[in-house]
Design a protein around this motif. Sequence first.
Motif, PDB file in Angstrom:
ATOM      1  N   ALA A  17      39.788 -27.083   8.238  1.00  0.00           N
ATOM      2  CA  ALA A  17      40.290 -26.091   9.191  1.00  0.00           C
ATOM      3  C   ALA A  17      41.028 -24.969   8.457  1.00  0.00           C
ATOM      4  O   ALA A  17      40.923 -23.796   8.831  1.00  0.00           O
ATOM      5  CB  ALA A  17      41.206 -26.757  10.210  1.00  0.00           C
ATOM      6  N   GLY A  18      41.760 -25.320   7.411  1.00  0.00           N
ATOM      7  CA  GLY A  18      42.449 -24.305   6.612  1.00  0.00           C
ATOM      8  C   GLY A  18      41.480 -23.364   5.930  1.00  0.00           C
ATOM      9  O   GLY A  18      41.715 -22.151   5.856  1.00  0.00           O
ATOM     10  N   LEU A  19      40.378 -23.907   5.440  1.00  0.00           N
ATOM     11  CA  LEU A  19      39.364 -23.070   4.801  1.00  0.00           C
ATOM     12  C   LEU A  19      38.707 -22.134   5.812  1.00  0.00           C
ATOM     13  O   LEU A  19      38.480 -20.949   5.534  1.00  0.00           O
ATOM     14  CB  LEU A  19      38.302 -23.951   4.133  1.00  0.00           C
ATOM     15  N   ILE A  20      38.435 -22.647   7.012  1.00  0.00           N
ATOM     16  CA  ILE A  20      37.846 -21.812   8.070  1.00  0.00           C
ATOM     17  C   ILE A  20      38.828 -20.713   8.477  1.00  0.00           C
ATOM     18  O   ILE A  20      38.449 -19.547   8.620  1.00  0.00           O
ATOM     19  CB  ILE A  20      37.452 -22.686   9.278  1.00  0.00           C
ATOM     20  N   LEU A  21      40.097 -21.067   8.631  1.00  0.00           N
ATOM     21  CA  LEU A  21      41.115 -20.082   8.995  1.00  0.00           C
ATOM     22  C   LEU A  21      41.260 -19.020   7.910  1.00  0.00           C
ATOM     23  O   LEU A  21      41.361 -17.825   8.214  1.00  0.00           O
ATOM     24  CB  LEU A  21      42.455 -20.778   9.241  1.00  0.00           C
ATOM     25  N   ALA A  22      41.267 -19.445   6.650  1.00  0.00           N
ATOM     26  CA  ALA A  22      41.379 -18.487   5.547  1.00  0.00           C
ATOM     27  C   ALA A  22      40.201 -17.525   5.542  1.00  0.00           C
ATOM     28  O   ALA A  22      40.371 -16.315   5.338  1.00  0.00           O
ATOM     29  CB  ALA A  22      41.473 -19.230   4.213  1.00  0.00           C
ATOM     30  N   SER A  23      39.014 -18.043   5.788  1.00  0.00           N
ATOM     31  CA  SER A  23      37.828 -17.186   5.826  1.00  0.00           C
ATOM     32  C   SER A  23      37.916 -16.175   6.960  1.00  0.00           C
ATOM     33  O   SER A  23      37.586 -15.000   6.784  1.00  0.00           O
ATOM     34  CB  SER A  23      36.586 -18.058   5.982  1.00  0.00           C
ATOM     35  N   TRP A  24      38.368 -16.629   8.111  1.00  0.00           N
ATOM     36  CA  TRP A  24      38.507 -15.737   9.256  1.00  0.00           C
ATOM     37  C   TRP A  24      39.556 -14.658   8.981  1.00  0.00           C
ATOM     38  O   TRP A  24      39.345 -13.481   9.287  1.00  0.00           O
ATOM     39  CB  TRP A  24      38.865 -16.562  10.492  1.00  0.00           C
ATOM     40  N   LEU A  25      40.693 -15.063   8.386  1.00  0.00           N
ATOM     41  CA  LEU A  25      41.737 -14.094   8.071  1.00  0.00           C
ATOM     42  C   LEU A  25      41.268 -13.085   7.022  1.00  0.00           C
ATOM     43  O   LEU A  25      41.642 -11.911   7.073  1.00  0.00           O
ATOM     44  CB  LEU A  25      43.003 -14.813   7.588  1.00  0.00           C
ATOM     45  N   LEU A  26      40.437 -13.534   6.073  1.00  0.00           N
ATOM     46  CA  LEU A  26      39.895 -12.613   5.061  1.00  0.00           C
ATOM     47  C   LEU A  26      38.963 -11.575   5.687  1.00  0.00           C
ATOM     48  O   LEU A  26      38.943 -10.416   5.262  1.00  0.00           O
ATOM     49  CB  LEU A  26      39.170 -13.379   3.970  1.00  0.00           C
ATOM     50  N   THR A  27      38.198 -11.997   6.699  1.00  0.00           N
ATOM     51  CA  THR A  27      37.320 -11.023   7.373  1.00  0.00           C
ATOM     52  C   THR A  27      38.140  -9.995   8.151  1.00  0.00           C
ATOM     53  O   THR A  27      37.675  -8.875   8.358  1.00  0.00           O
ATOM     54  CB  THR A  27      36.335 -11.717   8.335  1.00  0.00           C
ATOM     55  N   LEU A  61      30.531 -21.487   1.933  1.00  0.00           N
ATOM     56  CA  LEU A  61      31.569 -22.504   2.117  1.00  0.00           C
ATOM     57  C   LEU A  61      31.915 -22.718   3.581  1.00  0.00           C
ATOM     58  O   LEU A  61      32.326 -23.801   3.972  1.00  0.00           O
ATOM     59  CB  LEU A  61      32.827 -22.123   1.335  1.00  0.00           C
ATOM     60  N   ILE A  62      31.738 -21.693   4.390  1.00  0.00           N
ATOM     61  CA  ILE A  62      32.079 -21.799   5.802  1.00  0.00           C
ATOM     62  C   ILE A  62      31.170 -22.790   6.508  1.00  0.00           C
ATOM     63  O   ILE A  62      31.633 -23.600   7.306  1.00  0.00           O
ATOM     64  CB  ILE A  62      32.014 -20.407   6.482  1.00  0.00           C
ATOM     65  N   VAL A  63      29.877 -22.743   6.216  1.00  0.00           N
ATOM     66  CA  VAL A  63      28.938 -23.691   6.836  1.00  0.00           C
ATOM     67  C   VAL A  63      29.333 -25.116   6.462  1.00  0.00           C
ATOM     68  O   VAL A  63      29.386 -26.010   7.316  1.00  0.00           O
ATOM     69  CB  VAL A  63      27.489 -23.380   6.393  1.00  0.00           C
ATOM     70  N   SER A  64      29.652 -25.327   5.207  1.00  0.00           N
ATOM     71  CA  SER A  64      30.067 -26.646   4.741  1.00  0.00           C
ATOM     72  C   SER A  64      31.384 -27.071   5.402  1.00  0.00           C
ATOM     73  O   SER A  64      31.540 -28.218   5.822  1.00  0.00           O
ATOM     74  CB  SER A  64      30.217 -26.637   3.224  1.00  0.00           C
ATOM     75  N   ALA A  65      32.328 -26.148   5.506  1.00  0.00           N
ATOM     76  CA  ALA A  65      33.630 -26.470   6.099  1.00  0.00           C
ATOM     77  C   ALA A  65      33.510 -26.804   7.581  1.00  0.00           C
ATOM     78  O   ALA A  65      34.146 -27.747   8.064  1.00  0.00           O
ATOM     79  CB  ALA A  65      34.597 -25.311   5.891  1.00  0.00           C
ATOM     80  N   VAL A  66      32.702 -26.063   8.302  1.00  0.00           N
ATOM     81  CA  VAL A  66      32.520 -26.324   9.733  1.00  0.00           C
ATOM     82  C   VAL A  66      31.843 -27.676   9.950  1.00  0.00           C
ATOM     83  O   VAL A  66      32.260 -28.468  10.796  1.00  0.00           O
ATOM     84  CB  VAL A  66      31.717 -25.182  10.410  1.00  0.00           C
ATOM     85  N   THR A  67      30.801 -27.956   9.159  1.00  0.00           N
ATOM     86  CA  THR A  67      30.117 -29.248   9.258  1.00  0.00           C
ATOM     87  C   THR A  67      31.072 -30.392   8.932  1.00  0.00           C
ATOM     88  O   THR A  67      31.128 -31.402   9.651  1.00  0.00           O
ATOM     89  CB  THR A  67      28.902 -29.283   8.311  1.00  0.00           C
ATOM     90  N   ASN A  68      31.833 -30.236   7.850  1.00  0.00           N
ATOM     91  CA  ASN A  68      32.798 -31.254   7.446  1.00  0.00           C
ATOM     92  C   ASN A  68      33.854 -31.458   8.524  1.00  0.00           C
ATOM     93  O   ASN A  68      34.234 -32.597   8.832  1.00  0.00           O
ATOM     94  CB  ASN A  68      33.449 -30.842   6.123  1.00  0.00           C
ATOM     95  N   LEU A  69      34.331 -30.376   9.130  1.00  0.00           N
ATOM     96  CA  LEU A  69      35.331 -30.479  10.190  1.00  0.00           C
ATOM     97  C   LEU A  69      34.787 -31.243  11.394  1.00  0.00           C
ATOM     98  O   LEU A  69      35.463 -32.119  11.942  1.00  0.00           O
ATOM     99  CB  LEU A  69      35.810 -29.087  10.609  1.00  0.00           C
ATOM    100  N   LEU A  70      33.558 -30.943  11.798  1.00  0.00           N
ATOM    101  CA  LEU A  70      32.966 -31.641  12.947  1.00  0.00           C
ATOM    102  C   LEU A  70      32.792 -33.138  12.678  1.00  0.00           C
ATOM    103  O   LEU A  70      33.114 -33.974  13.524  1.00  0.00           O
ATOM    104  CB  LEU A  70      31.625 -30.998  13.311  1.00  0.00           C
TER     105      LEU A  70
END
Length: 179
Positions: free
Chosen positions: A84-94, A33-42
């Motif tokens: 951006a929220g999905l990316i932040l959530a993923s980072w916080l989970l790590t 999901l992170i790859v998709s979220a980053v691409t979508n954000l860009l």
Amino acid sequence: MCRQLFLLFMSFSLAVEALHAFIQDESEHKHYLIVSAVTNLLVNLIGVWFFRNYARVNLVYRKAEDMNYHSVCLHVLADSIRSAGLILASWLLTLGVKNAEVLCLGLVSVTVFMLVMPLFKATGGVLLQMAPPSIPSSALSKCLRQVKTGMADRPILQYVHGLYHDLGVQQLTVQTDYA
């Protein structure tokens, strides 16, 4: 109006999803999901750049197209915030933050709701044919009291259009009543 309703629905559905994730405690890290979220954000940030003139929350709509472009800009911006929220959530989970998804989904939901509400109110005012919010209701009542009864329609229409035009009302429909 449909786009504003969609964005409001999106903010409520994100809030429900956050509540569901909190109750079920389903926080898990999904790398795909992170790859998709980053691409979508860009991609969405490029869209926001194209509509940057309409990115303000309280925009004065001089033409109908302004409201449409502002709506498109908010749609792209809301999608960017969701990514951006999905990316932040993923980072916080790590980092081991518990309920990071719930926190981020809740923040995204509130942010999208706050962004869309002014546009939703403005389009609602147009659909309800309300007076522009910049004109006090007392000014409209004063104009109404100044119109004389018993006059021919044409001079009344010209007078009323002139008064409202001075107040900033460009589009006006006047109905005259016959006794």
